[in-house]
Design a protein around this motif. Structure first.
Motif, PDB file in Angstrom:
ATOM      1  N   ALA A   9       0.841  -1.203   0.000  1.00 20.44           N
ATOM      2  CA  ALA A   9       0.000   0.000   0.000  1.00 20.44           C
ATOM      3  C   ALA A   9       0.872   1.247   0.000  1.00 20.44           C
ATOM      4  CB  ALA A   9      -0.924  -0.014   1.211  1.00 20.44           C
ATOM      5  N   GLY A  10       0.375   2.275  -0.679  1.00 26.66           N
ATOM      6  CA  GLY A  10       1.099   3.538  -0.747  1.00 26.66           C
ATOM      7  C   GLY A  10       1.256   3.989  -2.185  1.00 26.66           C
ATOM      8  N   PRO A  11       2.201   4.892  -2.426  1.00 23.69           N
ATOM      9  CA  PRO A  11       2.372   5.454  -3.773  1.00 23.69           C
ATOM     10  C   PRO A  11       2.667   4.402  -4.835  1.00 23.69           C
ATOM     11  CG  PRO A  11       3.642   6.722  -2.176  1.00 23.69           C
ATOM     12  CD  PRO A  11       3.103   5.526  -1.458  1.00 23.69           C
ATOM     13  N   ALA A  12       3.437   3.383  -4.486  1.00 27.44           N
ATOM     14  CA  ALA A  12       3.775   2.354  -5.475  1.00 27.44           C
ATOM     15  C   ALA A  12       2.521   1.619  -5.942  1.00 27.44           C
ATOM     16  CB  ALA A  12       4.777   1.366  -4.890  1.00 27.44           C
ATOM     17  N   ARG A  13       1.621   1.300  -5.027  1.00 25.18           N
ATOM     18  CA  ARG A  13       0.392   0.610  -5.414  1.00 25.18           C
ATOM     19  C   ARG A  13      -0.493   1.518  -6.265  1.00 25.18           C
ATOM     20  NH1 ARG A  13      -3.091  -2.698  -1.183  1.00 25.18           N
ATOM     21  NH2 ARG A  13      -1.247  -3.996  -1.395  1.00 25.18           N
ATOM     22  N   MET A  14      -0.558   2.794  -5.907  1.00 27.87           N
ATOM     23  CA  MET A  14      -1.365   3.726  -6.702  1.00 27.87           C
ATOM     24  C   MET A  14      -0.822   3.853  -8.129  1.00 27.87           C
ATOM     25  SD  MET A  14      -2.299   6.575  -3.790  1.00 27.87           S
ATOM     26  CE  MET A  14      -2.567   7.815  -4.990  1.00 27.87           C
ATOM     27  N   LEU A  15       0.512   3.912  -8.260  1.00 28.39           N
ATOM     28  CA  LEU A  15       1.108   3.964  -9.591  1.00 28.39           C
ATOM     29  C   LEU A  15       0.801   2.697 -10.381  1.00 28.39           C
ATOM     30  CD1 LEU A  15       4.645   5.497  -8.925  1.00 28.39           C
ATOM     31  CD2 LEU A  15       2.842   6.464 -10.336  1.00 28.39           C
ATOM     32  N   ALA A  16       0.907   1.551  -9.727  1.00 24.99           N
ATOM     33  CA  ALA A  16       0.617   0.275 -10.407  1.00 24.99           C
ATOM     34  C   ALA A  16      -0.848   0.210 -10.833  1.00 24.99           C
ATOM     35  CB  ALA A  16       0.979  -0.899  -9.505  1.00 24.99           C
ATOM     36  N   GLN A  17      -1.747   0.676  -9.987  1.00 24.47           N
ATOM     37  CA  GLN A  17      -3.170   0.663 -10.349  1.00 24.47           C
ATOM     38  C   GLN A  17      -3.449   1.605 -11.525  1.00 24.47           C
ATOM     39  OE1 GLN A  17      -4.797   1.606  -6.498  1.00 24.47           O
ATOM     40  NE2 GLN A  17      -5.190  -0.546  -6.010  1.00 24.47           N
ATOM     41  N   ALA A  18      -2.823   2.775 -11.506  1.00 22.89           N
ATOM     42  CA  ALA A  18      -2.995   3.712 -12.622  1.00 22.89           C
ATOM     43  C   ALA A  18      -2.434   3.118 -13.909  1.00 22.89           C
ATOM     44  CB  ALA A  18      -2.309   5.039 -12.309  1.00 22.89           C
ATOM     45  N   GLN A  19      -1.272   2.481 -13.810  1.00 15.00           N
ATOM     46  CA  GLN A  19      -0.661   1.869 -14.986  1.00 15.00           C
ATOM     47  C   GLN A  19      -1.515   0.710 -15.495  1.00 15.00           C
ATOM     48  OE1 GLN A  19       2.821   2.555 -15.996  1.00 15.00           O
ATOM     49  NE2 GLN A  19       3.216   0.820 -17.319  1.00 15.00           N
ATOM     50  N   LEU A  20      -2.084  -0.085 -14.591  1.00 11.43           N
ATOM     51  CA  LEU A  20      -2.930  -1.206 -15.002  1.00 11.43           C
ATOM     52  C   LEU A  20      -4.190  -0.705 -15.709  1.00 11.43           C
ATOM     53  CD1 LEU A  20      -3.498  -4.219 -15.090  1.00 11.43           C
ATOM     54  CD2 LEU A  20      -4.583  -3.991 -12.848  1.00 11.43           C
ATOM     55  N   THR A  21      -4.800   0.341 -15.176  1.00 12.22           N
ATOM     56  CA  THR A  21      -5.981   0.919 -15.815  1.00 12.22           C
ATOM     57  C   THR A  21      -5.642   1.390 -17.227  1.00 12.22           C
ATOM     58  OG1 THR A  21      -6.846   1.616 -13.680  1.00 12.22           O
ATOM     59  CG2 THR A  21      -7.743   2.724 -15.612  1.00 12.22           C
ATOM     60  N   ASN A  22      -4.521   2.075 -17.354  1.00 14.43           N
ATOM     61  CA  ASN A  22      -4.068   2.541 -18.661  1.00 14.43           C
ATOM     62  C   ASN A  22      -3.763   1.352 -19.577  1.00 14.43           C
ATOM     63  OD1 ASN A  22      -3.145   4.885 -20.326  1.00 14.43           O
ATOM     64  ND2 ASN A  22      -1.240   3.707 -20.265  1.00 14.43           N
ATOM     65  N   ALA A  23      -3.138   0.324 -19.032  1.00 13.23           N
ATOM     66  CA  ALA A  23      -2.776  -0.846 -19.834  1.00 13.23           C
ATOM     67  C   ALA A  23      -4.007  -1.576 -20.353  1.00 13.23           C
ATOM     68  CB  ALA A  23      -1.906  -1.789 -19.012  1.00 13.23           C
ATOM     69  N   ILE A  24      -5.054  -1.649 -19.562  1.00 15.48           N
ATOM     70  CA  ILE A  24      -6.286  -2.305 -20.011  1.00 15.48           C
ATOM     71  C   ILE A  24      -6.891  -1.534 -21.181  1.00 15.48           C
ATOM     72  CG2 ILE A  24      -8.674  -2.823 -19.357  1.00 15.48           C
ATOM     73  CD1 ILE A  24      -7.540  -3.504 -16.538  1.00 15.48           C
ATOM     74  N   GLY A  25      -6.942  -0.214 -21.060  1.00 17.42           N
ATOM     75  CA  GLY A  25      -7.450   0.601 -22.155  1.00 17.42           C
ATOM     76  C   GLY A  25      -6.591   0.480 -23.402  1.00 17.42           C
ATOM     77  N   ASP A  26      -5.265   0.499 -23.225  1.00 19.21           N
ATOM     78  CA  ASP A  26      -4.372   0.337 -24.373  1.00 19.21           C
ATOM     79  C   ASP A  26      -4.574  -1.014 -25.037  1.00 19.21           C
ATOM     80  OD1 ASP A  26      -3.244   2.807 -23.992  1.00 19.21           O
ATOM     81  OD2 ASP A  26      -1.424   2.051 -23.028  1.00 19.21           O
ATOM     82  N   GLY A  27      -4.705  -2.052 -24.225  1.00 17.72           N
ATOM     83  CA  GLY A  27      -4.899  -3.385 -24.778  1.00 17.72           C
ATOM     84  C   GLY A  27      -6.162  -3.477 -25.611  1.00 17.72           C
ATOM     85  N   ALA A  28      -7.232  -2.892 -25.109  1.00 20.14           N
ATOM     86  CA  ALA A  28      -8.486  -2.888 -25.868  1.00 20.14           C
ATOM     87  C   ALA A  28      -8.320  -2.114 -27.170  1.00 20.14           C
ATOM     88  CB  ALA A  28      -9.605  -2.282 -25.031  1.00 20.14           C
ATOM     89  N   TYR A  29      -7.636  -0.999 -27.107  1.00 17.53           N
ATOM     90  CA  TYR A  29      -7.404  -0.191 -28.309  1.00 17.53           C
ATOM     91  C   TYR A  29      -6.554  -0.955 -29.318  1.00 17.53           C
ATOM     92  CZ  TYR A  29      -5.014   3.053 -31.352  1.00 17.53           C
ATOM     93  OH  TYR A  29      -4.459   3.654 -32.451  1.00 17.53           O
ATOM     94  N   TYR A  30      -5.442  -1.543 -28.868  1.00 15.11           N
ATOM     95  CA  TYR A  30      -4.542  -2.222 -29.793  1.00 15.11           C
ATOM     96  C   TYR A  30      -5.234  -3.380 -30.501  1.00 15.11           C
ATOM     97  CZ  TYR A  30      -0.831   0.370 -27.413  1.00 15.11           C
ATOM     98  OH  TYR A  30      -0.050   1.351 -26.880  1.00 15.11           O
ATOM     99  N   VAL A  31      -6.070  -4.103 -29.778  1.00 16.40           N
ATOM    100  CA  VAL A  31      -6.736  -5.261 -30.359  1.00 16.40           C
ATOM    101  C   VAL A  31      -7.812  -4.847 -31.361  1.00 16.40           C
ATOM    102  CG1 VAL A  31      -8.286  -7.164 -29.807  1.00 16.40           C
ATOM    103  CG2 VAL A  31      -6.231  -6.831 -28.460  1.00 16.40           C
ATOM    104  N   THR A  32      -8.554  -3.812 -31.055  1.00 19.94           N
ATOM    105  CA  THR A  32      -9.696  -3.453 -31.903  1.00 19.94           C
ATOM    106  C   THR A  32      -9.375  -2.413 -32.976  1.00 19.94           C
ATOM    107  OG1 THR A  32     -10.403  -1.774 -30.315  1.00 19.94           O
ATOM    108  CG2 THR A  32     -11.356  -3.989 -30.092  1.00 19.94           C
ATOM    109  N   SER A  33      -8.283  -1.695 -32.835  1.00 20.06           N
ATOM    110  CA  SER A  33      -8.029  -0.586 -33.766  1.00 20.06           C
ATOM    111  C   SER A  33      -7.837  -1.039 -35.202  1.00 20.06           C
ATOM    112  CB  SER A  33      -6.832   0.241 -33.302  1.00 20.06           C
ATOM    113  OG  SER A  33      -5.647  -0.529 -33.339  1.00 20.06           O
TER     114      SER A  33
END
Length: 193
Positions: A9-33
């Motif tokens: 818990a702390g800043p590292a977890r928040m960064l990982a969660q933000a990166q994961l959220t971004n990665a999920i969106g990127d993955g959806a974009y890359y697959v469907t684009s």
């Protein structure tokens, strides 16, 4: 020894969660684009490949000064600004109807993404102790790996006899037809239309 799959818990977890959220969106974009740009917009695969190649080439160059800006102006504000700009640049793809606007949108998207990656590294350096940075970077990299595994691992979209080109019933090309059923039957194996 237990293996942790998320940072403490702390800043590292928040960064990982933000990166994961971004990665999920990127993955959806890359697959469907590729499907979106070729089937619905009407770009050729060569145009899509060229546009994305040029976009990412320009983005990799533009990302460096954006990272420098994050170092000088503060990584948090620049990261937020670039995250919003990335979202807007993805939304701009909805306005694309030909190659030149696609190329411009691809350059904007890739530049924002590369700059965001650089700003995240500056943010990481400011939020995490020096001796923990490698460990936190490993967690952040695992979110990128999760994106690749999550979207490409199951083979989505999956092409089979029921849904040629992996398109479920609601997806149609820009002429309102299922690509494989234009003449009433799926194309013969090995034959391209």
């Amino acid at each position: 020894m237990a293996i942790r799959i998320v940072p403490p818990a702390g800043p590292a977890r928040m960064l990982a969660q933000a990166q994961l959220t971004n990665a999920i969106g990127d993955g959806a974009y890359y697959v469907t684009s590729a499907l979106y740009f070729t089937l619905f917009i009407g770009l050729t695969p060569t145009q899509v490949g060229l546009g994305l190649t040029l976009g990412w080439a320009i983005g990799s160059v533009v990302g460096v000064p954006l990272g420098y800006l994050a170092d000088r102006r503060g990584p948090r504000g620049i990261a937020v600004l670039l995250a919003v700009a990335t979202g807007l640049s993805v939304a701009s793809f909805l306005l694309v109807r030909s190659f030149v606007p696609f190329l411009i949108a691809a350059c904007l998207y890739a530049s924002c993404q590369c700059g965001l990656g650089a700003a995240r590294q500056a943010l990481l350096a400011g939020l995490v102790d020096k001796e923990k940075r490698t460990e936190v970077r490993a967690y952040l990299q695992s979110t990128v790996n999760a994106r690749a595994r999550g979207w490409s691992g199951p083979g989505w979209p999956r092409a089979d006899a029921e849904h040629p080109y992996g398109l479920p019933g609601g997806f149609r090309d820009r002429r309102g037809q299922f690509p494989a059923f234009r003449a009433g039957a799926a194309p013969a194996a090995g034959r391209r239309r």
